[in-house]
Design a protein around this motif. Structure first.
Motif, PDB file in Angstrom:
ATOM      1  N   SER A 135       0.849  -1.191   0.000  1.00 48.78           N
ATOM      2  CA  SER A 135       0.000   0.000   0.000  1.00 48.78           C
ATOM      3  C   SER A 135       0.879   1.234   0.000  1.00 48.78           C
ATOM      4  CB  SER A 135      -0.899  -0.007   1.242  1.00 48.78           C
ATOM      5  OG  SER A 135      -1.117   1.299   1.720  1.00 48.78           O
ATOM      6  N   PHE A 136       0.347   2.334  -0.562  1.00 50.23           N
ATOM      7  CA  PHE A 136       1.092   3.598  -0.544  1.00 50.23           C
ATOM      8  C   PHE A 136       0.701   4.443   0.651  1.00 50.23           C
ATOM      9  CE2 PHE A 136       3.522   3.998  -4.436  1.00 50.23           C
ATOM     10  CZ  PHE A 136       2.990   3.011  -5.236  1.00 50.23           C
ATOM     11  N   SER A 137      -0.341   4.003   1.388  1.00 48.81           N
ATOM     12  CA  SER A 137      -0.854   4.887   2.434  1.00 48.81           C
ATOM     13  C   SER A 137      -0.864   4.290   3.836  1.00 48.81           C
ATOM     14  CB  SER A 137      -2.279   5.323   2.078  1.00 48.81           C
ATOM     15  OG  SER A 137      -3.101   4.181   1.981  1.00 48.81           O
ATOM     16  N   ASP A 138      -0.619   3.003   3.971  1.00 54.85           N
ATOM     17  CA  ASP A 138      -0.736   2.398   5.294  1.00 54.85           C
ATOM     18  C   ASP A 138       0.497   2.717   6.154  1.00 54.85           C
ATOM     19  OD1 ASP A 138      -2.092  -0.831   6.295  1.00 54.85           O
ATOM     20  OD2 ASP A 138      -1.372   0.856   7.485  1.00 54.85           O
ATOM     21  N   VAL A 139       0.387   3.826   6.866  1.00 57.76           N
ATOM     22  CA  VAL A 139       1.520   4.282   7.669  1.00 57.76           C
ATOM     23  C   VAL A 139       1.809   3.314   8.812  1.00 57.76           C
ATOM     24  CG1 VAL A 139       2.407   6.212   9.009  1.00 57.76           C
ATOM     25  CG2 VAL A 139       0.882   6.638   7.104  1.00 57.76           C
ATOM     26  N   GLN A 186       5.000   7.663   0.133  1.00 58.39           N
ATOM     27  CA  GLN A 186       4.602   8.563   1.219  1.00 58.39           C
ATOM     28  C   GLN A 186       4.334   7.911   2.557  1.00 58.39           C
ATOM     29  OE1 GLN A 186       3.049   8.089  -1.715  1.00 58.39           O
ATOM     30  NE2 GLN A 186       0.848   8.386  -1.570  1.00 58.39           N
ATOM     31  N   MET A 187       4.125   6.586   2.604  1.00 60.63           N
ATOM     32  CA  MET A 187       3.791   6.003   3.900  1.00 60.63           C
ATOM     33  C   MET A 187       5.036   5.751   4.753  1.00 60.63           C
ATOM     34  SD  MET A 187       4.539   3.605   1.711  1.00 60.63           S
ATOM     35  CE  MET A 187       5.725   2.297   1.788  1.00 60.63           C
TER      36      MET A 187
END
Lengths: 383, 331, 310
Positions: free
Chosen positions: B202-206, B229-230
């Protein structure tokens, strides 16, 4: 003036327009947020209107956006009337699209129209499987459908990532270092015809035709009757001899099938290939969720879902246009989307109250009440 | 209740009237035609990664050209829905922008369709080399493997446990290029070094990115890197555990000044300036550009607060030189 | 290679990681359990979490006071809960859908506030790890159980408290009766509206803490959409746990540990494609539920609005 509003037809018209009024109220709250962002609400909402309806092209874009919403909404009409909650639309769209794309990439020798038909069928089947599994698990293993559909959504995304960067990757991409996770483009012949120069494609017409078919299914066939019966009263249905379990599965399966078709239509009508950025909404545009809202706008009725989807599609397209014109963060569009959903869903209570008041007023006008054996005593289904 | 309904109807009518007539947009007469750019990006302009790198580059060009009267920037961020991005690109093109940038590999299909309809507009697509053979499409890419290689070299030199960790989003595109380069650079420096790679899907799962970092640390890594970005989640973990971090796409020093060693920063303005020049000269497309260490489009920006030992710094410099003159292959 | 998985380091790592990862799920899912037990489905959990996460982060960053940050997050979550309660209890809105609306609103608003009030991604000094003396020195177990931060401990303490309230108190009885048979509860003098307001606001408060646990305890950063589906998984876990706090704990731990496991699988280089590995926790959650073939029925009045027959 008072009589104008009490008139039956006008009254019903207002009921039908309640979602629109609620939307306007939500946009009113949005205006406050726009001011907070130092944007001019008048200019912003004018851009929204123009972006959705201001030109032939804009309206075409609205219809293009509305098409997957309508297809998902049709499935939701079926499932909700079967008293099953299907929030797996996102995953079902993805799987349907994968299967449909695979058809187009594999059977390159067949005539265009045949491939399109097969692809739509594949979308139907793919989504049907992805909806049928939670249905099966619910009916026979008592696994709650909210849990299973949420999980299946996530699994579908990873499946898409796997297929698009692996077996189904565009051969030319596989050679490049950039390796964009996308499939090859569909052949010209396989693409749904468009009404050039706009992006409006045949899928929109297919969706409308299907809406009519779903209406027929739900109210003119035994299957539809049974699904609705199981939805309203599973125990009574069981005593009446209906196989409740099977119809629960069918409700979710059909619901998923339509979502799957939405995915297929998106690939064959809009993008002509499948691309992923790793998220579900990158491909679906959240149609799996927004379709549920559109179905609610349309009172869970397949025919009413058509204008409902168009209006909701208009809102989404217009809001994106507004973002560009007034240069506000896209987050506002998301928040606005949420506000509209909450307001519209909340406005239902007035529709129900008005309906009850109308019934009560109608009874008063009649002569002393006589029990009518033909009218079933039906309580409002709060679907 | 009826009054409320009446109010609503009035509101609707009012809205329609406003929409119908609305004041015409007054345009201040421009002294000189500004260069107008519209850009569509898949994530936020403040993501400290991919999208920010482009937005920052545009801002730098704007500054160089003397401000927004000469260089107008208009953008749509978070356009991860390809369909919506398509509509945005077409909309910007129809508004007569000089350059419309589709900053995301997923926008290629859309640009392929839209560009022919607007022969007067120049389009740019990244990150790729494919211009579709169209005369008004530029393509740009980052040779992120180069910076990755350099990062890998420095990282391996600084690692004492000889175990390093990588946190990536999905194994494709720019991310894969960077990671592969990093591993190559590390192995070239210390052939026995262990580089563990984790693509979290995923690109967002921080949260997941941070757990991936934790896993790396538990496995013994004392240097971490990652892309997309994550990774902010991973940087946080690195800081907590006093583990070194190497960044890419944007300068990530600000997030953890105590442990960030260096970042490969994308200076897209290097190719953007060329593209703008070409457009002004009448060429609207047909060329592809790469930012790399040679043309300054990629720069290894060191954290001024982190003291890199002299011999490691020297090794970094020679590696950069070697990549530039072609003696070192990064992939 | 697969044998590497069974080394002590890895097992300890998976357990410690799993316990940490489960924290936000626990807060959100326990809150949702209360809500659902009283008959209300809230799909907007993630929106509440994001707003709570931002609020906590902003307060922590500007004042440095972590306790205040948590309180503000709770307040923000409670306010969202109030809105949800009004829409659900007074306006009888279709619950699943209103939840999605609140989710989108919370997602957009948190991002908007982030962009306008902070502007860039940055880190904050969050809750530090607390090492319980003596116990945290036990090899293996010490790291897993006794070296976590405050919000992690609080999440686990929440489970027995929730169990106690739901099963051993009058309040819990009222909540359960409202969820099972609101008409009967109403006739016995229980305020259905009051109970539901309570549970929904409580759930909102807990979701706010869940968000705070991410932004100022576990990750120490805020980014738009940082929860990335967490709220929905938390709701799913309530079903998995059979609407019981201990069941929810089990679900949260199972999910988080398998997530942790798949991370290790990748790190150790075991040749499973990354996408398949990422799928594992989701697939396993379904499989486990199928295998246990639960006969637990949910609260009968779940998602059905209650209207007093006047």
């Amino acid at each position: 003036m008072k009589n104008f509003f009490q008139n039956e037809f006008i009254s019903r018209l207002i009921d039908a327009l309640l979602p629109v009024f609620a939307t306007l109220a939500a946009l009113g709250v949005g205006a406050v947020m726009l001011l907070f962002l130092k944007a001019n609400p008048v200019e912003a909402y004018r851009a929204l209107w123009v972006g959705a309806f201001g030109s032939t092209n804009a309206f075409a874009e609205t219809l293009v956006k509305a098409t997957p919403l309508l297809l998902v909404a049709l499935g939701i009409c079926i499932s909700f009337r079967g008293d099953v909650i299907n929030i797996g639309g996102e995953g079902q769209m993805i799987v349907g699209a994968i299967l449909a794309t695979w058809v187009g990439l594999t059977f390159t020798g067949l005539p265009g129209w045949l491939v399109i038909v097969l692809a739509m069928l594949a979308g139907f089947i793919g989504g049907g499987i992805w909806g049928g599994i939670p249905g099966f698990l619910k009916a026979y293993f008592n696994v709650n459908e909210i849990l299973s559909t949420v999980m299946m959504n996530a699994i579908a995304v990873q499946f898409m990532n796997f297929m698009l960067r692996g077996p189904m990757i565009d051969p030319s991409q596989a050679l490049l270092a950039s390796k964009i996770p996308q499939t090859a483009r569909l052949l010209e012949a396989f693409r749904l015809p468009r009404w050039t120069p706009t992006r409006l494609h045949l899928g929109a017409l297919i969706a409308v035709v299907l809406a009519v078919l779903v209406y027929i299914l739900l109210w003119r066939t035994t299957l539809g009757y049974r699904i609705r019966a199981v939805g309203q009263n599973p125990n009574a249905s069981r005593y009446a001899g209906i196989n409740v379990k099977r119809h629960v599965v069918l409700a979710l399966l059909l619901s998923g099938a339509f979502a799957g078709m939405a995915g297929a239509v998106q690939v064959y009508g809009v993008n002509y290939r499948m691309i992923t950025d790793g998220s579900a909404s990158g491909f679906t545009g959240s149609a799996g969720f927004n379709g549920i809202v559109a179905a609610l706008f349309g009172q869970l009725h397949p025919i009413w879902s058509i204008p409902a989807s168009i209006l909701f599609g208009a809102l989404l397209v217009g809001a994106n246009s507004m973002q560009r014109v007034v240069q506000i963060p896209s987050a506002l569009v998301t928040a606005l989307n949420g506000l509209v959903v909450v307001f519209v869903v909340s406005s239902e209570i007035w529709r129900r109250r008005r309906q009850r008041r109308r019934l009560a007023a109608a009874k008063e006008d009649d002569s002393p009440p006589r029990p009518d054996p033909d009218t079933p005593v039906k309580t409002e289904v709060s679907a | 209740m009826k009054n409320t309904v009446r109010l609503f109807v009035l509101f609707v009518l009012l809205a329609l009237v406003v929409g119908a007539c609305g004041a015409p947009a007054t345009e201040a007469p421009a002294m000189e035609e500004p260069f107008r750019v519209a850009v569509v990006m898949p994530s936020a302009i403040n993501d400290l990664a991919f999208s920010q790198s482009m937005y920052d580059a545009l801002l730098r060009i704007q500054e160089d050209m003397g401000g927004s009267e000469n260089f107008e920037i208009v953008y749509s961020e978070n356009m991860f829905v390809v369909d919506d991005a398509s509509a945005a690109l077409r909309d910007y093109a129809s508004q007569g922008f000089d350059l419309v940038i589709g900053h995301g590999s997923q926008y290629g299909s859309s640009l392929q369709e839209i560009a022919p309809d607007f022969p007067e507009t120049s389009f740019a697509w990244g990150t790729t080399v494919d211009t579709f053979g169209l005369p008004n499409v530029f393509a740009y890419e980052a040779a992120s493997d180069q910076g990755g290689y350099v990062n890998g070299v420095i990282a391996a030199s600084l690692s004492e446990s000889n175990t390093m960790g990588v946190v990536g989003p999905i194994e494709t595109g720019d991310a894969k290029l960077y990671v592969d380069g990093f591993v190559a650079g590390a192995k070239a420096t210390k052939p026995d070094i262990q580089v563990n790679v984790n693509y979290i899907g995923s690109f967002s799962d921080v949260a997941l990115a941070s757990e991936a970092a934790n896993t790396h640390v538990s496995a013994g890594a004392d240097v971490l890197t990652g892309t997309a970005q994550m990774v902010v989640g991973a940087i946080g973990v690195a800081e907590e555990n006093n583990v070194l971090w190497f960044g890419t796409q944007s300068n990530q020093t600000s997030l953890a000044p105590s442990i960030v060693v260096a970042s490969q920063v994308y200076h897209w303005e290097v190719v953007l300036a060329e593209i703008i020049e070409l457009i002004n000269a009448g060429t609207l497309g047909g060329q592809s550009f790469v930012i790399d260490l040679a043309n300054g489009g990629e720069m290894i920006e060191f954290n001024p607060d982190y003291a890199v030992p002299a011999e490691v710094q020297a090794l970094a410099d020679t590696t950069i030189q070697g990549i530039i003159d072609g003696s070192i292959a990064t992939k | 290679m697969i044998s590497d998985l069974f080394s002590v380091t890895v097992l300890v790592g998976i357990l410690a990681s799993g316990i940490r990862l489960a924290t936000p799920y626990l807060y959100a899912a326990i809150g949702e359990t209360f809500g659902q037990r009283s008959g209300v489905l809230n799909l907007g959990v993630e929106g509440q979490m994001l707003l709570g996460a931002f609020a906590a982060f902003y307060v922590a960053r500007t004042t440095g006071n972590l306790g205040l940050a948590v309180l503000v997050a709770m307040l923000v979550g409670a306010i969202m809960g109030l809105a949800m309660a009004f829409v659900t209890v007074n306006l009888h809105a279709q619950q699943g859908i209103s939840g999605i609306g609140f989710y989108l609103f919370g997602l957009g608003l948190s991002d908007l506030l982030f962009q306008k009030m902070l502007g860039t991604v940055e880190t904050v000094r969050g809750f530090p790890k607390i090492h319980i003396p003596v116990l945290s020195d036990i090899p293996g177990l010490g790291e897993i159980f006794f070296s976590q931060n405050l919000l992690v401990y609080a999440a686990y303490l929440l489970v027995p408290i929730a169990w106690f309230v739901l099963n051993k108190t009058t309040l819990g009885l009222k909540i359960r009766s409202v969820g099972e048979n609101p008409e009967a509860a109403d006739s016995l003098g229980v305020s259905v509206a009051g109970i539901r307001y309570f549970t929904i606001v409580l759930a909102g408060t807990l979701s706010g803490i869940a968000g705070a646990s991410l932004s100022i305890a576990l990750l120490n950063v805020f980014q738009q959409n940082m929860t990335s589906g967490l709220g929905f998984i938390a709701v799913a876990l309530v079903y998995f746990g059979g609407w019981r706090p201990w069941g929810v704990l089990g679900g949260a731990l199972l999910f988080s540990m398998v997530n942790s496991l798949q991370l290790w699988i990748q790190v150790l280089g075991i040749p499973i494609p990354s996408d398949i590995a990422v799928m594992m926790p989701y697939v396993l959650t379904i499989l486990v539920l199928v295998a246990t073939v639960s006969r637990v029925r949910g609260p009968s009045a779940l998602t059905k609005p209650f209207e007093r027959e006047d």
